[in-house]
Design a protein around this motif. Sequence first.
Motif, mmCIF file in Angstrom:
data_model
loop_
_atom_site.group_PDB
_atom_site.id
_atom_site.type_symbol
_atom_site.label_atom_id
_atom_site.label_comp_id
_atom_site.label_asym_id
_atom_site.label_seq_id
_atom_site.Cartn_x
_atom_site.Cartn_y
_atom_site.Cartn_z
ATOM 1 N N VAL A 110 -7.513 -4.609 -10.537
ATOM 2 C CA VAL A 110 -7.153 -5.237 -9.268
ATOM 3 C C VAL A 110 -7.865 -6.562 -9.056
ATOM 4 C CG1 VAL A 110 -6.397 -3.180 -8.055
ATOM 5 C CG2 VAL A 110 -8.804 -3.708 -8.146
ATOM 6 N N GLY A 162 -1.974 -1.248 -14.486
ATOM 7 C CA GLY A 162 -2.513 -2.599 -14.585
ATOM 8 C C GLY A 162 -2.587 -3.086 -16.015
ATOM 9 N N ARG A 164 7.684 -2.851 -10.271
ATOM 10 C CA ARG A 164 6.565 -2.162 -10.919
ATOM 11 C C ARG A 164 7.034 -1.047 -11.852
ATOM 12 N NH1 ARG A 164 3.543 -1.777 -5.180
ATOM 13 N NH2 ARG A 164 5.732 -1.992 -4.590
ATOM 14 N N ASP A 222 12.278 -0.976 -7.991
ATOM 15 C CA ASP A 222 11.025 -1.682 -7.751
ATOM 16 C C ASP A 222 10.499 -2.263 -9.069
ATOM 17 O OD1 ASP A 222 7.867 -1.686 -7.630
ATOM 18 O OD2 ASP A 222 8.551 -1.734 -5.560
ATOM 19 N N LEU A 261 1.056 2.314 -1.346
ATOM 20 C CA LEU A 261 0.287 1.266 -2.025
ATOM 21 C C LEU A 261 0.559 -0.101 -1.412
ATOM 22 C CD1 LEU A 261 0.676 2.470 -5.710
ATOM 23 C CD2 LEU A 261 -1.168 2.940 -4.087
ATOM 24 N N ASP A 262 1.798 -0.349 -0.989
ATOM 25 C CA ASP A 262 2.101 -1.621 -0.330
ATOM 26 C C ASP A 262 1.321 -1.764 0.975
ATOM 27 O OD1 ASP A 262 3.810 -2.496 -2.286
ATOM 28 O OD2 ASP A 262 5.645 -1.885 -1.255
ATOM 29 N N LYS A 265 -5.916 -5.049 -1.531
ATOM 30 C CA LYS A 265 -6.093 -4.465 -2.855
ATOM 31 C C LYS A 265 -4.742 -4.001 -3.401
ATOM 32 C CE LYS A 265 -10.560 -4.495 -3.734
ATOM 33 N NZ LYS A 265 -11.140 -5.031 -4.974
ATOM 34 N N ARG A 266 -4.329 -4.564 -4.525
ATOM 35 C CA ARG A 266 -3.078 -4.138 -5.176
ATOM 36 C C ARG A 266 -3.415 -3.068 -6.207
ATOM 37 N NH1 ARG A 266 2.049 -5.683 -5.158
ATOM 38 N NH2 ARG A 266 3.361 -5.379 -6.997
ATOM 39 N N ILE A 267 -3.012 -1.848 -5.930
ATOM 40 C CA ILE A 267 -3.338 -0.716 -6.791
ATOM 41 C C ILE A 267 -2.107 -0.337 -7.604
ATOM 42 C CG2 ILE A 267 -4.187 1.660 -6.861
ATOM 43 C CD1 ILE A 267 -5.427 1.183 -4.103
ATOM 44 N N PRO A 268 -2.206 -0.319 -8.936
ATOM 45 C CA PRO A 268 -1.061 0.098 -9.762
ATOM 46 C C PRO A 268 -0.664 1.543 -9.482
ATOM 47 C CG PRO A 268 -2.705 -1.055 -11.091
ATOM 48 C CD PRO A 268 -3.341 -0.782 -9.758
ATOM 49 N N GLU A 326 -2.244 -2.554 0.292
ATOM 50 C CA GLU A 326 -2.403 -3.958 -0.089
ATOM 51 C C GLU A 326 -2.334 -4.870 1.133
ATOM 52 O OE1 GLU A 326 -0.509 -7.320 -3.118
ATOM 53 O OE2 GLU A 326 0.465 -5.358 -2.892
ATOM 54 N N TRP A 327 -1.366 -4.603 2.021
ATOM 55 C CA TRP A 327 -1.246 -5.425 3.220
ATOM 56 C C TRP A 327 -2.484 -5.315 4.116
ATOM 57 C CZ3 TRP A 327 4.137 -2.901 4.141
ATOM 58 C CH2 TRP A 327 5.070 -3.456 3.246
#
Length: 360
Positions: A11, A147, A279, A277, A59-60, A68-71, A63-64
């Motif tokens: 991240v 990631g 991802r 998505d 997870l979105d 933190k962007r978590i795979p 992050e917002w």
Amino acid sequence: MSDAMTPNAQVGAAPIEPSFSVQETVLAIWQRTTGPKGQQANPDLRHIGIGVRRVVRLLDEIEWSLGKRIPIGTALRLGTPEAIAQAIVTDRWPEPSPLLLLKDGDDRPPLYLIAGVRGTLFEVVALARASPFPGKIWGFQPPGFEGDTPRFESIEATAALFVKHLGGDRTDPVNLVGYSMGGEIAIEMARALRSDNRKLGLIGLIDTNVVERHWSLTTRLRYAARRSQLRVWGLFEAPPGQRLETLLNIVRPLIRRLIGQFTYNAEFTRYYESSLDERIKVVKDLALEAYERYVPPVVDFPVVLFKSWESAKRDLVDPVDTWRPKVPELEVVEVDGTHANMIFPPFVHGLAAEISIRLS
């Protein structure tokens, strides 16, 4: 197979100072996004049975709120809201691995489940949870969900990667069951193990289909005739004012399928999803191209095909017809549900029971 923690993994943001607010924020987001299943005691993404869409939303929102962007795969490996919050606070994350323990058990030879064409282990967590098998159940998924760099060069290369991560005693039988395209990976893993003089246990395919371009000529002609017949009926049954649109809806997929016969591009395959998505889509597109290129060999070991009878009826071609020439020792087990829902409650319980009966 390691779950060791590494600093600043995946991240890449600066550590957040320990704070109850991070834990409270993650827990509030968890309770808001996971629904009733996420409210049970000791919730864990490997056990509560929510779909990947809810996980993406979870997870979105993290992050917002926390930057933190978590795979997706990292969240699954962490499992609980407490572990996710702790990883955010300390900025220490699990190392990526294609192998993840889905269900604990005793020390008998474990069962390894292999995800389908979408790749994520969310496809098989419900099956692991429903299984009465008393041994451990592990799951395999390709690189790209934690990631790490998405990688799916071929069915054979992915199978070789998975074989490297197998644990246990070399004298124990290896039980492999793959869902959808994962069944072809199971076949290739079994072939590699057989070449290495390893003992095979259950080798299972869950509603796995051989890609159309590799069907026998007889099967392809029979399928084309049935499909054409249904489309003609559909055209004549359409109201007069809708026949042009109905005709276009028939022609468009025919053109795509024709182009698909001369390319391995994921966009022209049967299972392409443009709105998926990103991802997940990035891994699935690689997997689709590998799936289109893969030519199943004739194998000299027993294989069990757990077949959805509803899918065979709907798709017009029975997967048994496409596998018999490749697997002389093929056992066929019919289970309830369609290809899409046979791995989820309530149908998954019947599938899990049939698999458990055949385990070493």
